[in-house]
Design a protein around this motif. Structure first.
Motif, PDB file in Angstrom:
ATOM      1  N   GLY A   3      15.524 -25.258 -54.788  1.00 41.69           N
ATOM      2  CA  GLY A   3      16.604 -25.501 -53.841  1.00 41.69           C
ATOM      3  C   GLY A   3      17.505 -26.648 -54.224  1.00 41.69           C
ATOM      4  O   GLY A   3      17.225 -27.439 -55.106  1.00 41.69           O
ATOM      5  N   ASN A   4      18.592 -26.701 -53.520  1.00 39.58           N
ATOM      6  CA  ASN A   4      19.609 -27.723 -53.697  1.00 39.58           C
ATOM      7  C   ASN A   4      19.213 -28.968 -52.901  1.00 39.58           C
ATOM      8  O   ASN A   4      19.010 -28.880 -51.691  1.00 39.58           O
ATOM      9  N   PRO A   5      19.102 -30.147 -53.546  1.00 38.46           N
ATOM     10  CA  PRO A   5      18.684 -31.351 -52.821  1.00 38.46           C
ATOM     11  C   PRO A   5      19.578 -31.705 -51.629  1.00 38.46           C
ATOM     12  O   PRO A   5      19.080 -32.182 -50.613  1.00 38.46           O
ATOM     13  N   ASP A   6      20.875 -31.443 -51.725  1.00 37.86           N
ATOM     14  CA  ASP A   6      21.762 -31.763 -50.606  1.00 37.86           C
ATOM     15  C   ASP A   6      21.523 -30.835 -49.414  1.00 37.86           C
ATOM     16  O   ASP A   6      21.499 -31.279 -48.270  1.00 37.86           O
ATOM     17  N   ARG A   7      21.298 -29.552 -49.681  1.00 44.04           N
ATOM     18  CA  ARG A   7      20.984 -28.609 -48.615  1.00 44.04           C
ATOM     19  C   ARG A   7      19.623 -28.931 -48.027  1.00 44.04           C
ATOM     20  O   ARG A   7      19.422 -28.917 -46.820  1.00 44.04           O
ATOM     21  N   LEU A   8      18.696 -29.248 -48.895  1.00 44.94           N
ATOM     22  CA  LEU A   8      17.353 -29.620 -48.462  1.00 44.94           C
ATOM     23  C   LEU A   8      17.403 -30.860 -47.572  1.00 44.94           C
ATOM     24  O   LEU A   8      16.764 -30.908 -46.517  1.00 44.94           O
ATOM     25  N   ARG A   9      18.192 -31.831 -47.960  1.00 46.17           N
ATOM     26  CA  ARG A   9      18.328 -33.077 -47.183  1.00 46.17           C
ATOM     27  C   ARG A   9      18.873 -32.781 -45.793  1.00 46.17           C
ATOM     28  O   ARG A   9      18.358 -33.275 -44.787  1.00 46.17           O
ATOM     29  N   ARG A  61      14.203 -39.281 -52.965  1.00 46.27           N
ATOM     30  CA  ARG A  61      15.033 -38.597 -53.973  1.00 46.27           C
ATOM     31  C   ARG A  61      15.336 -39.512 -55.159  1.00 46.27           C
ATOM     32  O   ARG A  61      15.354 -39.062 -56.304  1.00 46.27           O
ATOM     33  N   TYR A  65      12.280 -35.812 -58.959  1.00 44.93           N
ATOM     34  CA  TYR A  65      11.858 -34.520 -58.423  1.00 44.93           C
ATOM     35  C   TYR A  65      10.362 -34.463 -58.125  1.00 44.93           C
ATOM     36  O   TYR A  65       9.949 -33.787 -57.184  1.00 44.93           O
TER      37      TYR A  65
END
Length: 89
Positions: A3-9, A61, A65
């Motif tokens: 997944g995308n870290p920004d979406r996950l955040r 973060r 990872y």
């Protein structure tokens, strides 16, 4: 890490409950992802749950990872529904 870290955040901040957030910080402290100073800073600096969640996610973060993966493994145990929402199969 999937997944995308920004979406996950964004989903993490929106979905995590105060109780799970505190348990997660304790878990991350116990395994060495967070140190006591980082945990104390998050708790003392922010009174709003979403701000604490943002700070926790950003702190983890910055560590890479592997640290995010450890946090997500702990989240899976603490809040399977949120984990499944964030990490769809």
């Amino acid at each position: 890490m999937a997944g995308n870290p920004d979406r996950l955040r964004a989903g993490f901040v929106e979905g995590i409950s105060p109780g799970v957030l505190n348990q997660l910080m304790d878990d991350l402290l116990a395994v060495g992802v967070l140190n006591q100073g980082e945990k104390d800073h998050i708790l003392e600096e922010h009174t709003i749950r979403a701000d604490r969640a943002r700070d926790l996610f950003d702190t983890v973060r910055k560590k890479g990872y592997t640290s995010i993966d450890i946090m997500m493994e702990r989240l899976q145990t603490r809040d399977p529904a949120l984990y499944n929402h964030l990490m769809p199969q």
